[in-house]
Write an enzyme that holds these catalytic residues in place. Structure first.
Site, PDB file in Angstrom:
ATOM      1  N   LYS A 193      75.122   3.397  -3.126  1.00  0.00           N
ATOM      2  CA  LYS A 193      75.050   2.370  -2.071  1.00  0.00           C
ATOM      3  C   LYS A 193      73.837   1.514  -2.405  1.00  0.00           C
ATOM      4  O   LYS A 193      72.704   1.862  -2.109  1.00  0.00           O
ATOM      5  CB  LYS A 193      74.879   3.042  -0.707  1.00  0.00           C
ATOM      6  CG  LYS A 193      75.418   2.251   0.475  1.00  0.00           C
ATOM      7  CD  LYS A 193      74.857   0.853   0.638  1.00  0.00           C
ATOM      8  CE  LYS A 193      73.518   0.816   1.347  1.00  0.00           C
ATOM      9  NZ  LYS A 193      72.884  -0.529   1.302  1.00  0.00           N
ATOM     10  N   GLU A 268      61.953   8.896  -2.627  1.00  0.00           N
ATOM     11  CA  GLU A 268      60.939   8.059  -3.290  1.00  0.00           C
ATOM     12  C   GLU A 268      60.620   6.951  -2.300  1.00  0.00           C
ATOM     13  O   GLU A 268      61.423   6.044  -2.103  1.00  0.00           O
ATOM     14  CB  GLU A 268      61.498   7.455  -4.586  1.00  0.00           C
ATOM     15  CG  GLU A 268      62.038   8.463  -5.583  1.00  0.00           C
ATOM     16  CD  GLU A 268      60.965   9.231  -6.309  1.00  0.00           C
ATOM     17  OE1 GLU A 268      59.765   8.973  -6.065  1.00  0.00           O
ATOM     18  OE2 GLU A 268      61.311  10.114  -7.099  1.00  0.00           O
ATOM     19  N   CYS A 302      56.507  -0.548  -5.660  1.00  0.00           N
ATOM     20  CA  CYS A 302      56.099   0.629  -4.880  1.00  0.00           C
ATOM     21  C   CYS A 302      54.753   1.165  -5.349  1.00  0.00           C
ATOM     22  O   CYS A 302      53.967   1.651  -4.544  1.00  0.00           O
ATOM     23  CB  CYS A 302      57.170   1.712  -4.948  1.00  0.00           C
ATOM     24  SG  CYS A 302      57.583   2.200  -6.622  1.00  0.00           S
ATOM     25  N   GLU A 400      51.942  -0.706   4.286  1.00  0.00           N
ATOM     26  CA  GLU A 400      52.485  -1.288   3.055  1.00  0.00           C
ATOM     27  C   GLU A 400      52.943  -2.724   3.324  1.00  0.00           C
ATOM     28  O   GLU A 400      53.827  -2.948   4.144  1.00  0.00           O
ATOM     29  CB  GLU A 400      53.670  -0.444   2.563  1.00  0.00           C
ATOM     30  CG  GLU A 400      54.169  -0.875   1.201  1.00  0.00           C
ATOM     31  CD  GLU A 400      55.398  -0.097   0.743  1.00  0.00           C
ATOM     32  OE1 GLU A 400      56.291   0.166   1.571  1.00  0.00           O
ATOM     33  OE2 GLU A 400      55.462   0.231  -0.459  1.00  0.00           O
TER      34      GLU A 400
HETATM   35  P1  NAD Z   1      64.865   0.087   2.789  1.00  0.00           P
HETATM   36  O1  NAD Z   1      64.426   1.451   3.213  1.00  0.00           O
HETATM   37  O2  NAD Z   1      64.957  -0.969   3.798  1.00  0.00           O
HETATM   38  O3  NAD Z   1      66.313   0.148   2.106  1.00  0.00           O
HETATM   39  C1  NAD Z   1      66.581   0.944   0.981  1.00  0.00           C
HETATM   40  C2  NAD Z   1      68.059   1.285   0.967  1.00  0.00           C
HETATM   41  O4  NAD Z   1      68.350   2.106   2.089  1.00  0.00           O
HETATM   42  C3  NAD Z   1      68.986   0.078   1.063  1.00  0.00           C
HETATM   43  O5  NAD Z   1      70.099   0.285   0.237  1.00  0.00           O
HETATM   44  C4  NAD Z   1      69.412   0.105   2.526  1.00  0.00           C
HETATM   45  O6  NAD Z   1      70.651  -0.491   2.765  1.00  0.00           O
HETATM   46  C5  NAD Z   1      69.467   1.600   2.776  1.00  0.00           C
HETATM   47  N1  NAD Z   1      69.359   2.003   4.188  1.00  0.00           N
HETATM   48  C6  NAD Z   1      68.694   1.379   5.186  1.00  0.00           C
HETATM   49  N2  NAD Z   1      68.837   2.069   6.342  1.00  0.00           N
HETATM   50  C7  NAD Z   1      69.607   3.148   6.060  1.00  0.00           C
HETATM   51  C8  NAD Z   1      70.104   4.233   6.828  1.00  0.00           C
HETATM   52  N3  NAD Z   1      69.851   4.361   8.132  1.00  0.00           N
HETATM   53  N4  NAD Z   1      70.865   5.167   6.220  1.00  0.00           N
HETATM   54  C9  NAD Z   1      71.124   5.078   4.889  1.00  0.00           C
HETATM   55  N5  NAD Z   1      70.699   4.063   4.120  1.00  0.00           N
HETATM   56  C10 NAD Z   1      69.936   3.111   4.686  1.00  0.00           C
HETATM   57  O7  NAD Z   1      63.896  -0.296   1.589  1.00  0.00           O
HETATM   58  P2  NAD Z   1      63.813  -1.702   0.835  1.00  0.00           P
HETATM   59  O8  NAD Z   1      63.193  -2.679   1.768  1.00  0.00           O
HETATM   60  O9  NAD Z   1      65.140  -1.984   0.218  1.00  0.00           O
HETATM   61  O10 NAD Z   1      62.810  -1.358  -0.355  1.00  0.00           O
HETATM   62  C11 NAD Z   1      61.425  -1.469  -0.276  1.00  0.00           C
HETATM   63  C12 NAD Z   1      60.786  -0.111  -0.056  1.00  0.00           C
HETATM   64  O11 NAD Z   1      61.144   0.775  -1.105  1.00  0.00           O
HETATM   65  C13 NAD Z   1      59.273  -0.168  -0.077  1.00  0.00           C
HETATM   66  O12 NAD Z   1      58.778   0.630   0.978  1.00  0.00           O
HETATM   67  C14 NAD Z   1      58.903   0.458  -1.426  1.00  0.00           C
HETATM   68  O13 NAD Z   1      57.637   1.039  -1.499  1.00  0.00           O
HETATM   69  C15 NAD Z   1      59.992   1.468  -1.571  1.00  0.00           C
HETATM   70  N6  NAD Z   1      60.142   1.846  -2.975  1.00  0.00           N
HETATM   71  C16 NAD Z   1      59.709   3.088  -3.373  1.00  0.00           C
HETATM   72  C17 NAD Z   1      59.820   3.469  -4.705  1.00  0.00           C
HETATM   73  C18 NAD Z   1      59.364   4.830  -5.150  1.00  0.00           C
HETATM   74  O14 NAD Z   1      59.757   5.239  -6.214  1.00  0.00           O
HETATM   75  N7  NAD Z   1      58.561   5.535  -4.385  1.00  0.00           N
HETATM   76  C19 NAD Z   1      60.358   2.586  -5.644  1.00  0.00           C
HETATM   77  C20 NAD Z   1      60.783   1.322  -5.200  1.00  0.00           C
HETATM   78  C21 NAD Z   1      60.677   0.965  -3.857  1.00  0.00           C
END
Ligand code: NAD
Length: 506
Positions: A193, A268, A302, A400
């Site tokens: 997804k 992550e 991240c 963040e």
């Molecule tokens: P997000 O949490 O908004 O979304 C990530 C994914 O989760 C998307 O595909 C979204 O559609 C899905 N999602 C959202 N709500 C959900 C739910 N209730 N159930 C299941 N899936 C759901 O994150 P984002 O804004 O896309 O990405 C940015 C974040 O990702 C930042 O906080 C960043 O630090 C983090 N990040 C972490 C790493 C790591 O390795 N630690 C790497 C890259 C990004």
């Protein structure tokens, strides 16, 4: 499409962009509409106009994909010889390499990430597949326990089943392949997804994997919103594991929603990583690393070093140089090779980052920003920004921001800076700059983070563990660490002789 934007793009990239069409689901080896026929708009970060429409998946689409993944797992894929399975993985890597010149421009077009940076990320993606094919053939090994002459016990690694992979938009193609490669190489089937704000390269990946002719249902992509498609994947009782990368609050929501079906989770999550620069550091190199670490990937990274702690003896000099760099950073069209910082992914995210700049001012920071070219008014541009006079009590230091914004603080003593570095809820990465080797190791080991670099920017060898502590994550992926998550360890106990068995009821 304004062709002048694509002057720096290869012919293959131009063709890929010219032929963007609506994005369907990829389920059971077929490109299909969502059951509901609903679509959502995919918006360009540079122009804020509609790029294309994306099939909006919901529970019924997830059910279809999971059913197909189960059939493949119990059938052809689950019964393949290892060599045959890995041949598919190598084929995917080769196909990605063949299409790098299309994928990187698509990614930049969709996300606003500068093209010079997406090229490298895409190259890493092919390597992810090759690396995991090699790791599975060389390192996916069990242990043997001899118990005197009585028993021999051994472990084997079995695929877990259906892997639900949920990914963010900040480095979409790379992060998707980072999960898909170990999941498939270890023998699982996959339902991906992808993030709703960056669907283009996830779709291209489905086309590539389709071309690699994996058995139907082994790899499925369901586009859609997190709250509908993502949540249905998490709650599905037949999905054994969820590997999630995204925000900390989403991670916690996912763990709650998956609890009833007792899934395994790899998380992550977010970060607020410190970079600590002592007064004996190689200042020019530390400055290079600091600038790159926060402003590459538009600051949507991240592991970004979003908190700078610089020793007070060099603070004035270092800060002046940082301001100079910020002024010189080339902000522009992500499709141009000389662009260093592009527009943020989406207006919602842009508004969030803007709000943090206002909060910084209200909290008492001096906000110093670089320049966005005047003609770039349509895009989600935030100029690279330095927050001076910051301190740990502020929201902009604790939360963040996920944009091109760095908070600058000073310190005097080693103990003091360790305490400050650890005084946040996150623990993803950290960076220490000093020429004193003992201090380098000492401080590195005391910083609460899953990953720590000494005198280095964020360079990773794929064999090393990747992940965060505290609110930055649960578990480690990368190298053989991914096997702990994508495989189930089974212990087999075999008696070698007639050991004693109690004879109840005899
Ligand atoms: P997000 O949490 O908004 O979304 C990530 C994914 O989760 C998307 O595909 C979204 O559609 C899905 N999602 C959202 N709500 C959900 C739910 N209730 N159930 C299941 N899936 C759901 O994150 P984002 O804004 O896309 O990405 C940015 C974040 O990702 C930042 O906080 C960043 O630090 C983090 N990040 C972490 C790493 C790591 O390795 N630690 C790497 C890259 C990004």
């Amino acid at each position: 499409m304004d062709d002048s934007r694509l002057q720096d793009v290869s012919e293959a990239g131009k063709r890929a962009i010219a032929s963007i069409s609506d994005v369907p689901q990829y389920i059971d080896g077929n490109f299909v509409d969502s059951e509901s026929k609903e679509k959502f708009e995919n918006i360009s970060p540079f122009t804020n106009t509609v790029i294309n429409q994306v099939a909006s998946g919901e529970e019924t689409d997830i059910n279809k994909a999971v059913k197909a993944a189960r059939k493949a797992f119990n059938g052809e894929w689950g019964n393949l010889k290892l060599k045959e399975r890995l041949n598919y993985i190598y084929r995917i890597a080769d196909l990605i390499d063949e299409h790098i010149n299309e994928i990187a421009p698509l990614e930049s077009y969709d996300t606003g990430l500068p093209i010079s940076q997406t090229k490298k990320m895409v190259a890493r993606s092919a390597h992810n597949f090759r690396f995991y094919a090699e790791m599975v053939s060389s390192r996916l090994v069990g242990d043997v326990y001899q118990v005197d002459d009585d028993f021999i016990n051994y472990t084997i690694h079995k695929p877990v089943g259906i892997a639900g992979l949920i990914t963010p938009w900040n480095a979409p193609f790379m992060l998707e392949t980072w999960k898909i490669a170990p999941a498939l190489a270890t023998g699982n089937t996959v339902v991906l997804k992808p993030a709703e704000w960056s669907p283009l390269t996830a779709h291209r990946l489905a086309e590539i994997i389709d071309k690699a002719e994996l058995p139907d249902g082994v790899f499925n992509v369901v586009h859609g919103y997190g709250e509908t498609a993502g949540a249905s994947l998490v709650a599905h009782p037949d999905v054994e594991l969820i590997s999630f990368t995204g925000e900390t609050t989403t991670g916690s929501e996912i763990m709650k929603n998956g609890a009833d079906s007792l899934k395994q989770f790899s998380m992550e999550l977010g970060g607020k990583s410190p970079i600590i620069v002592f007064d004996d550091a190689d200042v020019e190199r530390a400055l290079d690393a600091c600038t790159w670490g926060i402003f590459s990937f538009n600051g949507e990274r991240c592991t970004a070093n979003s908190r700078l702690y610089v020793h007070e003896n060099i603070a004035e000099f270092f800060t002046a140089k940082l301001k100079e760099r910020v002024n010189n950073i080339v902000v522009g069209d992500p499709m141009k090779t000389d662009t260093q910082v592009g527009p943020l992914i989406h207006t919602n995210h842009y508004e969030n980052v803007k709000a943090y700049l206002k909060i910084a001012e209200e909290e008492g920071c001096e906000v110093i920003s670089g320049r966005v070219p005047e003609e770039m008014t349509a895009g989600n541009f935030i100029a690279p920004t330095v927050l001076l006079q910051a301190d740990n009590s502020m929201r902009v230091v604790q939360e963040e921001v996920f944009g091109p914004v760095i908070a600058v603080m000073t310190f005097k003593e080693e103990e003091e800076v360790i305490e400050k570095a650890n005084d946040v809820c996150y623990g993803l990465a950290g960076y220490v700059w000093t020429k004193d080797i003992q201090r380098g190791h000492r401080v590195a080991q005391k910083v609460d983070s899953g990953m720590l670099w000494v005198n280095s920017q964020n360079v990773r060898d794929l064999r090393t563990p990747f992940g965060g502590s505290k609110h930055s994550g649960i578990g480690r992926e990368g190298g053989h660490y991914a096997f702990e998550f994508y495989t189930e360890v089974q212990i087999i106990h075999v008696a070698l002789g007639d050991h004693h068995i109690p004879q109840f009821g005899k």
